[in-house]
Design a protein around this motif. Structure first.
Motif, PDB file in Angstrom:
ATOM      1  N   GLY A  73      57.145  85.435  57.007  1.00  0.00           N
ATOM      2  CA  GLY A  73      58.099  84.577  57.417  1.00  0.00           C
ATOM      3  C   GLY A  73      57.752  83.192  57.754  1.00  0.00           C
ATOM      4  O   GLY A  73      56.800  83.249  58.663  1.00  0.00           O
ATOM      5  N   THR A  74      58.299  82.206  57.206  1.00  0.00           N
ATOM      6  CA  THR A  74      58.102  81.030  57.838  1.00  0.00           C
ATOM      7  C   THR A  74      58.722  80.878  59.111  1.00  0.00           C
ATOM      8  O   THR A  74      60.028  81.125  59.285  1.00  0.00           O
ATOM      9  N   PRO A  75      57.871  80.228  60.199  1.00  0.00           N
ATOM     10  CA  PRO A  75      58.789  79.930  61.436  1.00  0.00           C
ATOM     11  C   PRO A  75      59.536  78.891  61.920  1.00  0.00           C
ATOM     12  O   PRO A  75      59.110  78.316  62.833  1.00  0.00           O
ATOM     13  N   THR A  76      60.353  78.496  60.958  1.00  0.00           N
ATOM     14  CA  THR A  76      61.081  77.336  61.071  1.00  0.00           C
ATOM     15  C   THR A  76      62.291  77.547  61.613  1.00  0.00           C
ATOM     16  O   THR A  76      63.014  76.503  61.942  1.00  0.00           O
ATOM     17  N   TYR A  77      62.842  78.540  61.969  1.00  0.00           N
ATOM     18  CA  TYR A  77      64.109  78.516  62.644  1.00  0.00           C
ATOM     19  C   TYR A  77      64.137  78.412  64.340  1.00  0.00           C
ATOM     20  O   TYR A  77      65.291  78.440  64.867  1.00  0.00           O
ATOM     21  N   ALA A  78      62.937  78.340  64.834  1.00  0.00           N
ATOM     22  CA  ALA A  78      62.858  78.335  66.227  1.00  0.00           C
ATOM     23  C   ALA A  78      61.791  77.148  66.568  1.00  0.00           C
ATOM     24  O   ALA A  78      60.672  77.373  66.452  1.00  0.00           O
ATOM     25  N   VAL A  79      62.212  75.780  67.121  1.00  0.00           N
ATOM     26  CA  VAL A  79      61.282  74.733  67.146  1.00  0.00           C
ATOM     27  C   VAL A  79      60.554  74.712  68.412  1.00  0.00           C
ATOM     28  O   VAL A  79      61.060  75.137  69.173  1.00  0.00           O
ATOM     29  N   ASP A 119      61.135  63.572  69.107  1.00  0.00           N
ATOM     30  CA  ASP A 119      62.355  63.175  68.537  1.00  0.00           C
ATOM     31  C   ASP A 119      63.414  63.954  68.971  1.00  0.00           C
ATOM     32  O   ASP A 119      63.710  64.847  68.509  1.00  0.00           O
ATOM     33  N   PRO A 120      64.158  63.551  70.130  1.00  0.00           N
ATOM     34  CA  PRO A 120      65.347  64.245  70.468  1.00  0.00           C
ATOM     35  C   PRO A 120      66.509  64.444  69.614  1.00  0.00           C
ATOM     36  O   PRO A 120      67.191  65.480  69.568  1.00  0.00           O
ATOM     37  N   THR A 121      66.405  63.792  68.228  1.00  0.00           N
ATOM     38  CA  THR A 121      67.369  63.982  67.338  1.00  0.00           C
ATOM     39  C   THR A 121      67.305  65.116  66.681  1.00  0.00           C
ATOM     40  O   THR A 121      68.000  65.198  65.725  1.00  0.00           O
ATOM     41  N   VAL A 122      66.133  65.770  66.548  1.00  0.00           N
ATOM     42  CA  VAL A 122      65.795  67.121  66.029  1.00  0.00           C
ATOM     43  C   VAL A 122      66.959  67.917  66.537  1.00  0.00           C
ATOM     44  O   VAL A 122      67.198  69.003  65.527  1.00  0.00           O
ATOM     45  N   MET A 123      67.346  68.159  67.534  1.00  0.00           N
ATOM     46  CA  MET A 123      68.280  68.905  68.022  1.00  0.00           C
ATOM     47  C   MET A 123      69.712  68.604  67.196  1.00  0.00           C
ATOM     48  O   MET A 123      70.108  67.433  67.170  1.00  0.00           O
ATOM     49  N   ASP A 127      68.563  70.243  63.592  1.00  0.00           N
ATOM     50  CA  ASP A 127      69.382  69.706  62.474  1.00  0.00           C
ATOM     51  C   ASP A 127      68.442  69.848  61.063  1.00  0.00           C
ATOM     52  O   ASP A 127      67.411  69.306  61.247  1.00  0.00           O
ATOM     53  N   ILE A 128      68.913  70.806  60.239  1.00  0.00           N
ATOM     54  CA  ILE A 128      68.028  71.099  59.079  1.00  0.00           C
ATOM     55  C   ILE A 128      67.740  69.887  58.294  1.00  0.00           C
ATOM     56  O   ILE A 128      67.411  70.215  57.061  1.00  0.00           O
ATOM     57  N   THR A 129      68.754  68.831  58.399  1.00  0.00           N
ATOM     58  CA  THR A 129      68.529  67.591  57.690  1.00  0.00           C
ATOM     59  C   THR A 129      67.738  66.405  58.344  1.00  0.00           C
ATOM     60  O   THR A 129      67.440  65.583  57.646  1.00  0.00           O
ATOM     61  N   ASN A 130      67.373  66.850  59.563  1.00  0.00           N
ATOM     62  CA  ASN A 130      66.674  65.629  60.129  1.00  0.00           C
ATOM     63  C   ASN A 130      65.140  65.486  59.821  1.00  0.00           C
ATOM     64  O   ASN A 130      64.375  66.381  59.444  1.00  0.00           O
ATOM     65  N   LYS A 131      64.938  64.388  59.401  1.00  0.00           N
ATOM     66  CA  LYS A 131      63.573  63.980  58.653  1.00  0.00           C
ATOM     67  C   LYS A 131      62.441  64.429  59.548  1.00  0.00           C
ATOM     68  O   LYS A 131      61.128  64.896  59.085  1.00  0.00           O
ATOM     69  N   THR A 132      62.276  64.323  60.741  1.00  0.00           N
ATOM     70  CA  THR A 132      61.261  64.388  61.784  1.00  0.00           C
ATOM     71  C   THR A 132      61.077  66.056  61.673  1.00  0.00           C
ATOM     72  O   THR A 132      60.007  66.503  61.377  1.00  0.00           O
ATOM     73  N   TYR A 133      62.212  66.961  61.708  1.00  0.00           N
ATOM     74  CA  TYR A 133      62.187  68.094  61.695  1.00  0.00           C
ATOM     75  C   TYR A 133      61.505  68.612  60.385  1.00  0.00           C
ATOM     76  O   TYR A 133      60.649  69.497  60.419  1.00  0.00           O
ATOM     77  N   LEU A 134      61.705  68.079  59.223  1.00  0.00           N
ATOM     78  CA  LEU A 134      61.339  68.441  57.956  1.00  0.00           C
ATOM     79  C   LEU A 134      59.822  68.007  57.775  1.00  0.00           C
ATOM     80  O   LEU A 134      59.325  69.117  57.273  1.00  0.00           O
ATOM     81  N   HIS A 135      59.655  67.166  58.230  1.00  0.00           N
ATOM     82  CA  HIS A 135      58.138  66.943  58.139  1.00  0.00           C
ATOM     83  C   HIS A 135      57.186  67.748  58.924  1.00  0.00           C
ATOM     84  O   HIS A 135      56.411  68.403  58.478  1.00  0.00           O
ATOM     85  N   TYR A 136      57.475  68.026  60.181  1.00  0.00           N
ATOM     86  CA  TYR A 136      56.684  69.041  60.775  1.00  0.00           C
ATOM     87  C   TYR A 136      56.839  70.535  60.397  1.00  0.00           C
ATOM     88  O   TYR A 136      56.057  71.267  60.313  1.00  0.00           O
ATOM     89  N   ALA A 137      58.183  70.821  59.926  1.00  0.00           N
ATOM     90  CA  ALA A 137      58.406  72.129  59.409  1.00  0.00           C
ATOM     91  C   ALA A 137      57.551  72.291  58.143  1.00  0.00           C
ATOM     92  O   ALA A 137      57.083  73.495  57.742  1.00  0.00           O
ATOM     93  N   GLU A 138      57.771  71.304  57.285  1.00  0.00           N
ATOM     94  CA  GLU A 138      56.710  71.321  55.898  1.00  0.00           C
ATOM     95  C   GLU A 138      55.291  71.784  56.600  1.00  0.00           C
ATOM     96  O   GLU A 138      54.398  72.553  55.695  1.00  0.00           O
TER      97      GLU A 138
END
Length: 669
Positions: free
Chosen positions: A74-80, A88-92, A110-121
């Motif tokens: 499982g990709t571990p992206t649902y709990a940061v 980046d507090p705006t990840v929340m 926020d599944i659309t946040n660019k910082t989140y997406l960068h580190y999730a990838e």
């Protein structure tokens, strides 16, 4: 698949001490052949930004490989991790009414946040690099029970405006008209001045924003699937564990995700299903999950999470774990996996118990898993890939669900109680299920529901005109339609029709209505349905044109009193039920309609005996006879066959006894 997958989620990272070899020995004893790992421990694998440690993942994969046990990653992206929020507090996620979430809960990004997406990838790619090449890794689960989590931050609002511009071809006046923005001076003068949607009281705009949020989930899952696909072999699948509305257990259609659209990202459908147990075990939720998930990819599916011991109110009675496992397979599941293997010793889910309790010792639930796993070793080739061909479909709509959330149905005169879309869907599904009318649950957006003999449509409150036209064509061409109250009221933008109700279907149904009420103590008067029925808080006053009256409201104090009708239209027939009735009455009404109006061959048995059928890989009919009661039940074998669990030959007409909370599986000779 070549075999039924039987397993559990396994978290080596959560263990209080090293017991991997002991766990594997206990798994092998239980016939477990698959584990699901890694989906919840991002902060363990990346304790600091860019410093990765997948030693626990590799350790488990290699130990399972040596034991002959398959692995799903499982990709571990649902709990940061907490360090990501420091960056980046705006990840929340920012939600309507509650503002920015505070770190601590899972699924709060926020599944659309660019910082989140960068580190999730980055974490996905690093995990794939170390895991995808193992031959016992058979597939990947992207994220976990994914939703948009109510995200409505500035970037989401901007994206929504762009979505609306595309929807309305940049015509802001068309959008103003479609949403009725003249009301309360809500008119928008320009796209640049579009107000924050979180403040809207307009149901049309609010419902459209929730549809957009569901689309964000589609995009997010496709984004993850595309990354995983770069590393996955052709023989490895990609799945997602879709869940359902939650009311203490899995209840009905998921409000926040359109499963049918989101599943385009995956190669095999997966689901999580949790349900009542003990005296409240009916199999209803298991069946609803299966009949829905099976239709996502039009084939068999994986139960990626279900309960073992669960919470204390889910602790199964004797034999219920066995009954539950076979109930999943009877609906077409190719995998039954528990959440989880062991009970966790701290944090939020300490008392959501797995197969093993906190002492890791064998217990009665584990011992029943041993029975299931070892039976599946023997029977897997006869039970895997069960193919079901149903003639009845239940039509569902995420948009109708959302619209009826904005405009709930009051069922008490003091407005203290409402009826939701899922309440109505479950009521109709429960009646079908209890009567052993097997059905597929299909999306209103699907292009193949016209192929069914009978279409059951609960409260399709909103839909585009072309859907109503397709329903009309379905009946005209020979289809049999059963439609409930609060259907065909509005268009796709939740604009109520000014052309009369039901919109576009008055000729098909042979009726119209323009008044309704929420009374108390109302019953049905009819010679057609035995003992009439009890109306539970909502009714429409139908005005037939060409329709035949099947039931009226008894002692009605209103001018109109027609409750249920049937109408011949073209080569087909349409029944309309204009009121909400109690469970017992609805079951009798549907039984009578299917038998007399639709000429449907009903089963000899009703709940608590549930009968499910399908063909196996050998082309033989497999019949599951499931007893959801604490008493022995008797049935008569409809044909000769082999009792797969006990290896005995059964003759046609032979009387069979099914023990309490038990199942007989027959394969035709």
């Amino acid at each position: 698949m070549k075999e039924i997958l039987y397993g559990a989620a396994y978290y080596d990272e959560y263990m209080p001490y090293d017991r991997l070899k002991k766990d594997i020995a206990m798994m092998l004893k239980a016939g477990i052949n698959v584990v699901r790992i890694a989906e919840s421990t991002w902060s363990t694998y990346e304790k600091e930004p860019g410093k990765f440690d997948f030693s626990s993942v590799i350790r488990v994969i290699e130990a399972m490989k040596e034991a002959g046990i398959k692995v799903i990653i499982g990709t571990p992206t649902y709990a940061v991790p907490s360090w990501l929020i420091s960056l980046d507090p705006t990840v929340m996620v920012e939600r309507k009414g509650s503002g920015r979430a505070i770190y601590g809960m899972r699924q709060s990004m926020d599944i659309t946040n660019k910082t989140y997406l960068h580190y999730a990838e980055r974490i996905i790619r690093e995990l794939m690099k170390v895991s995808a090449n193992y031959d016992n890794v058979i597939g990947f689960q992207i994220d976990n029970e994914t939703k948009a989590y109510g995200t409505s931050s500035k970037n989401v609002q901007v994206g929504f405006v762009q979505y609306l511009k595309k929807q309305f071809h940049n015509d802001i006046e068309a959008m103003n008209k479609a949403f009725g923005f003249d009301y309360w001076s809500n008119r928008v003068d320009s796209w640049e001045n579009f107000p924050n949607v979180n403040g809207t009281i307009n149901g049309s705009l609010g419902a459209e924003f929730e549809k957009y949020q569901r689309l964000l989930v589609d995009d997010f899952l496709q984004w993850q699937a595309d990354i995983v696909s770069e590393y996955a072999r052709d023989d490895q699948f990609i799945t997602q564990n879709f869940d359902f509305e939650w009311r203490g257990y899995s209840y009905g259609v998921q409000p926040e995700v359109n499963h049918f659209k989101a599943s385009k990202a995956i190669t095999i459908a997966g689901c999580d299903i949790y349900h009542p147990a003990q005296d409240k075990l009916t199999g209803l939720e298991i069946a609803f999950c299966g009949d829905s998930t099976r239709q996502l990819k039009k084939t068999n599916y994986l139960v990626l999470e279900t309960q073992a011991q669960g919470f204390s109110n889910m602790m199964p009675y004797r034999n219920q774990l066995i009954l539950n496992a076979y109930s999943h397979l009877a609906s077409g599941a190719n995998a039954v996996m528990y959440w989880h293997w062991h009970s966790i010793h701290n944090s939020a889910e300490s008392y959501w118990r797995g197969l093993l309790a906190h002492d890791f010792a064998e217990n009665k639930t584990y011992q029943e898993a041993v029975v299931v796993g070892n039976e599946l070793k023997r029977l897997s080739s006869k039970l895997v890939n069960l193919k079901k061909t149903n003639q009845v479909a239940l039509l569902i709509s995420n948009e109708a669900l959302t619209a009826l959330k904005w405009f709930p149905i009051d069922i008490k005169s003091d407005f203290s109680s409402t009826l939701s879309y899922n309440d109505i869907v479950r009521a109709y599904y429960r009646a079908l299920y209890s009567l052993n009318i097997e059905c597929d649950i299909v999306s209103v957006d699907s292009d193949d529901w016209q192929n069914y003999e009978v279409l059951v449509v609960p409260s399709l409150y909103v839909a585009p005109d072309d859907v109503y036209e397709r329903l009309s064509y379905y009946v005209e061409s020979g289809g049999k339609l059963l439609m409930s109250f609060k259907s065909a009221v509005a268009d796709e933008y939740v604009t109520i029709s000014h052309e009369g109700t039901p919109h576009k279907l008055q000729e098909v149904l042979g009726l119209s209505y323009n008044q309704f009420a929420s009374p108390t103590g109302q019953t049905l008067s009819t010679s057609y349905f035995e003992n009439g029925g009890v109306v539970e808080g909502f009714l429409e006053f139908l005005q037939p044109t060409t329709a035949q009256i099947l039931a009226e409201y008894e002692d009605s104090q209103w001018y109109d009193n027609v409750a249920i009708t049937v109408n011949h239209f073209g080569k087909g027939k349409a029944v309309y039920v204009g009121c909400h009735v109690d469970e017992k009455s609805l079951m009798k009404i549907i039984e009578k309609i299917f038998e007399d109006q639709f000429n449907y061959d009903l089963s000899k048995y009703q709940f608590p005996i549930i009968v499910k059928k399908g063909k196996n890989d050998f082309g033989k009919l497999v019949t599951y006879l499931l007893n959801y009661s604490d008493h022995t039940q008797q049935v008569v074998a409809e044909q000769s066959g082999l009792d797969l669990r006990n290896g005995r030959q059964i003759l046609e007409g032979q009387l069979l006894s099914i023990a309490s909370w038990d199942v007989i599986i027959l394969e035709e000779n």
